[in-house]
Design a protein around this motif. Structure first.
Motif: not given
Length: 158
Positions: A99-125
């Motif tokens: 729940k803490p990951l869902d509520d605080i961390g995951i929701n919206g993070m993909r969109e944030m990194y995409v908007s910043l030009g950071v490859p999301v798969s890099n975050i996973g790596s």
């Protein structure tokens, strides 16, 4: 919400006593309490080491990334985010659920990194590298407890 609060809320919402399965869940949660606390201590006391060594490992695999561009500000911001995710994993370990990951961390993070030009798969790596460093500081039991939380976060990046 911790596993304890979650189980109690579900039972209360259904206007019933806790089921045997729910009581077993709580018993398992309490049995792993010391291990969860130890994992939280290891992660918080070694945050800088995990982020620094994790970044180094990540850059060996993916050298061309914003955090390794030579721009110290970008590196600092990326490492700040890594420490933030490490902290969220600590919260999830203590709560005994995602729940803490869902509520605080995951929701919206993909969109944030995409908007910043950071490859999301890099975050996973990068999170995979942090996981390797963090679990290398732990006993097998501690590492087995924390791995699902890292894996949950890593899967969210793909």
């Amino acid at each position: 919400m911790s596993l304890v609060a979650q189980v109690i809320a579900q039972s209360d919402e259904a206007d019933r006593f806790l089921s045997r399965t729910e009581l077993d869940k709580l018993q398992d949660f309490f049995k792993t309490g010391e291990t969860r606390l130890k994992v939280a201590q290891i992660l918080s006391q070694n945050e800088q080491k995990i982020v620094q060594e994790g970044s180094q490992r990540f850059w060996k695999v993916i050298p061309n990334t914003p955090s390794n561009s030579g721009d110290s500000k970008k590196t600092a911001l990326c490492q700040r985010d890594q420490a933030w995710y490490l902290r969220l994993i600590t919260y999830a370990v203590l709560a005994g659920n995602m729940k803490p990951l869902d509520d605080i961390g995951i929701n919206g993070m993909r969109e944030m990194y995409v908007s910043l030009g950071v490859p999301v798969s890099n975050i996973g790596s990068c999170m995979r590298s942090l996981k390797e460093v963090a679990t290398g500081l732990m006993s097998r039991e501690e590492a087995d407890l924390v791995k699902p939380y890292f894996d949950y976060l890593i899967r969210a990046m793909y």
